[in-house]
Design a protein around this motif. Structure first.
Motif, short mmCIF file in Angstrom:
data_model
loop_
_atom_site.label_atom_id
_atom_site.label_comp_id
_atom_site.label_asym_id
_atom_site.label_seq_id
_atom_site.Cartn_x
_atom_site.Cartn_y
_atom_site.Cartn_z
N TYR A 87 -0.53 11.75 5.69
CA TYR A 87 -1.86 11.90 5.11
C TYR A 87 -2.83 10.84 5.63
CZ TYR A 87 -5.65 11.49 1.74
OH TYR A 87 -6.88 11.39 1.16
N LYS A 88 -4.01 11.28 6.01
CA LYS A 88 -5.08 10.38 6.39
C LYS A 88 -6.37 10.88 5.74
CE LYS A 88 -3.27 8.80 10.85
NZ LYS A 88 -3.53 8.67 12.30
N LYS A 89 -7.13 9.93 5.22
CA LYS A 89 -8.37 10.31 4.56
C LYS A 89 -9.39 10.81 5.58
CE LYS A 89 -8.02 6.94 0.84
NZ LYS A 89 -8.57 5.68 0.28
N ASN A 90 -10.15 11.79 5.15
CA ASN A 90 -11.27 12.28 5.95
C ASN A 90 -12.57 11.81 5.31
OD1 ASN A 90 -9.79 13.74 7.91
ND2 ASN A 90 -9.48 15.40 6.43
N TYR A 91 -13.43 11.25 6.13
CA TYR A 91 -14.70 10.72 5.62
C TYR A 91 -15.88 11.32 6.38
CZ TYR A 91 -11.73 6.76 4.11
OH TYR A 91 -10.76 5.96 3.57
N GLU A 92 -16.98 11.34 5.70
CA GLU A 92 -18.26 11.58 6.35
C GLU A 92 -19.05 10.27 6.26
OE1 GLU A 92 -22.46 13.98 5.65
OE2 GLU A 92 -20.73 14.36 4.36
N GLU A 93 -19.46 9.72 7.41
CA GLU A 93 -20.21 8.46 7.41
C GLU A 93 -21.68 8.73 7.11
OE1 GLU A 93 -19.80 5.91 10.73
OE2 GLU A 93 -17.62 5.75 10.58
N MET A 94 -22.23 7.87 6.28
CA MET A 94 -23.64 7.97 5.92
C MET A 94 -24.29 6.60 6.09
SD MET A 94 -23.01 9.91 2.27
CE MET A 94 -24.75 9.98 1.86
N GLU A 95 -25.50 6.58 6.63
CA GLU A 95 -26.30 5.36 6.65
C GLU A 95 -27.57 5.62 5.86
OE1 GLU A 95 -26.97 3.57 10.44
OE2 GLU A 95 -24.83 3.10 10.75
N LEU A 96 -27.84 4.74 4.89
CA LEU A 96 -28.97 4.92 3.99
C LEU A 96 -29.86 3.69 4.04
CD1 LEU A 96 -27.01 6.18 0.85
CD2 LEU A 96 -28.08 7.59 2.61
N ILE A 97 -31.15 3.90 3.86
CA ILE A 97 -32.09 2.79 3.70
C ILE A 97 -32.37 2.62 2.22
CG2 ILE A 97 -34.38 1.90 4.24
CD1 ILE A 97 -34.34 3.56 6.79
N VAL A 98 -32.08 1.43 1.70
CA VAL A 98 -32.29 1.15 0.28
C VAL A 98 -33.02 -0.18 0.12
CG1 VAL A 98 -30.31 2.49 -0.52
CG2 VAL A 98 -29.99 0.10 0.11
N LYS B 196 0.85 -1.18 0.00
CA LYS B 196 0.00 0.00 0.00
C LYS B 196 0.88 1.24 0.00
CE LYS B 196 -4.04 -1.88 2.43
NZ LYS B 196 -4.99 -1.62 3.54
N PRO B 197 0.67 2.16 -0.92
CA PRO B 197 1.49 3.38 -0.95
C PRO B 197 1.35 4.22 0.31
CG PRO B 197 0.31 3.09 -3.02
CD PRO B 197 -0.25 2.10 -2.06
N TYR B 198 0.20 4.11 0.98
CA TYR B 198 -0.03 4.75 2.27
C TYR B 198 -1.08 3.94 3.01
CZ TYR B 198 -4.14 6.72 -0.01
OH TYR B 198 -5.32 6.87 -0.70
N GLY B 199 -1.33 4.27 4.25
CA GLY B 199 -2.09 3.42 5.16
C GLY B 199 -3.41 2.86 4.68
N ASP B 200 -4.30 3.74 4.20
CA ASP B 200 -5.63 3.25 3.80
C ASP B 200 -5.88 3.46 2.31
OD1 ASP B 200 -5.71 5.97 4.05
OD2 ASP B 200 -7.61 6.06 5.15
#
Length: 229
Positions: free
Chosen positions: A139-150, A44-48
Motif C-alpha cells: 500500500y502507498k498513499k495517493n496524493y494530489e498536491e495543492m499550492e495555496l496563497i493564504v 510505523k505500521p507501513y511506510g508513510d
C-alpha cells in the motif's frame, strides 16, 4: 483525555523502557521535543503512516482489521464511528481505504473490544475481521498536491481557502464537529497549522499540511497541501 496528561503518560512509558500508544503528528511533535533522539525508536505500521508508535527495545504488538461493508464508507464516517465507541485516538492507528476495502490498525489491548463493538458505521451495518499485517505491504498513499496563497497559517484561513467559503462558515463546521486535526475534533479556529499536521473536513476529504513554499511580495504565504485520494 487531557492532552498534557497523555503526553506525560507516553513520555513516562518511554523513560521506563516501554512503548507509547499511537501518536498523531501533533502528539509526536510534542513528545519528540522533550526526549532525546537516542531515547526512542519509531515504529510505523507501513511506510508513510501518519500515526506512529515510539518504543525502546521491543516492537509493540498491533493488529490490523478490515471492515466488511456492502456500502461505500468514507474516512470521516469510520473515524466518527470509532470515536463513537468512547475510545481515544491513541488506541487506533491510520484508517486506510485501498482498492475499495477499509482497514484500521489498533493496539492489542483494545482490539477485541473494537472488533466486538464496531457493528455500525453511520447507519450501515458492518463486520470487522482481523487480517495479517502484511496485507498492506504494497500500500502507498495517493496524493494530489495543492499550492495555496493564504494570508496566515490559521486553521480557519487555510480551510476557507481549500473549500472556497468564508471563515464564519468554517466556525459553524467546527461547532458541528466537522473539522478534525491530528485525529482530534477541534473547535479552536485560531489554531496555527504545523508541518505534518493531518486534518479532515467532513464531506471534503482528508489533507496533510506540508509547509510554507515561499512568501509573496505582499507578505502572503504560498503553502503546500496534500489531499488524500
Amino acid at each position: 483525555m487531557n492532552n498534557n496528561y497523555s503526553i506525560k503518560k507516553n513520555i513516562d512509558k518511554i523513560k521506563n523502557g516501554g512503548y507509547t500508544d499511537f501518536l498523531n503528528p501533533g502528539s509526536f511533535r510534542e513528545i519528540s521535543y522533550r526526549l532525546k533522539k537516542d531515547e526512542y525508536k519509531i515504529y510505523k505500521p507501513y511506510g508513510d503512516a501518519d500515526k506512529i508508535i515510539l518504543y525502546t527495545d521491543n516492537i509493540p504488538k498491533i493488529r490490523l482489521f478490515e471492515i466488511i461493508s456492502y456500502y461505500p464508507l468514507s474516512h470521516s464516517e469510520i473515524l466518527g464511528s470509532l470515536f463513537g465507541l468512547n475510545i481515544t485516538d491513541e488506541v487506533f492507528g491510520d484508517i486506510i481505504i485501498w482498492d475499495n476495502k477499509y482497514y484500521f490498525f489498533t493496539v492489542d489491548k483494545i482490539s477485541n473490544f473494537i472488533k466486538d463493538n464496531l457493528v455500525m458505521i453511520g447507519n450501515k451495518s458492518v463486520k470487522v475481521k482481523e487480517v495479517d499485517l502484511n496485507t498492506l505491504d504494497n500500500y502507498k498513499k495517493n496524493y494530489e498536491e495543492m499550492e495555496l496563497i493564504v494570508s496566515s497559517l490559521r486553521l480557519d484561513t487555510v480551510l476557507s481557502r481549500i473549500i472556497g467559503t468564508n471563515r464564519d462558515k468554517i466556525k459553524i463546521k467546527m461547532k458541528n464537529k466537522e473539522i478534525v486535526v491530528n485525529y482530534k475534533i477541534i473547535n479552536n479556529n485560531s489554531y496555527n497549522l504545523h508541518e505534518g499536521d493531518v486534518f479532515s473536513i467532513r464531506r471534503y476529504g482528508k489533507y496533510k499540511y506540508i509547509g510554507i513554499v515561499k512568501m509573496t511580495k505582499k507578505d502572503n504565504y504560498i503553502i503546500k497541501i496534500l489531499r488524500y485520494i
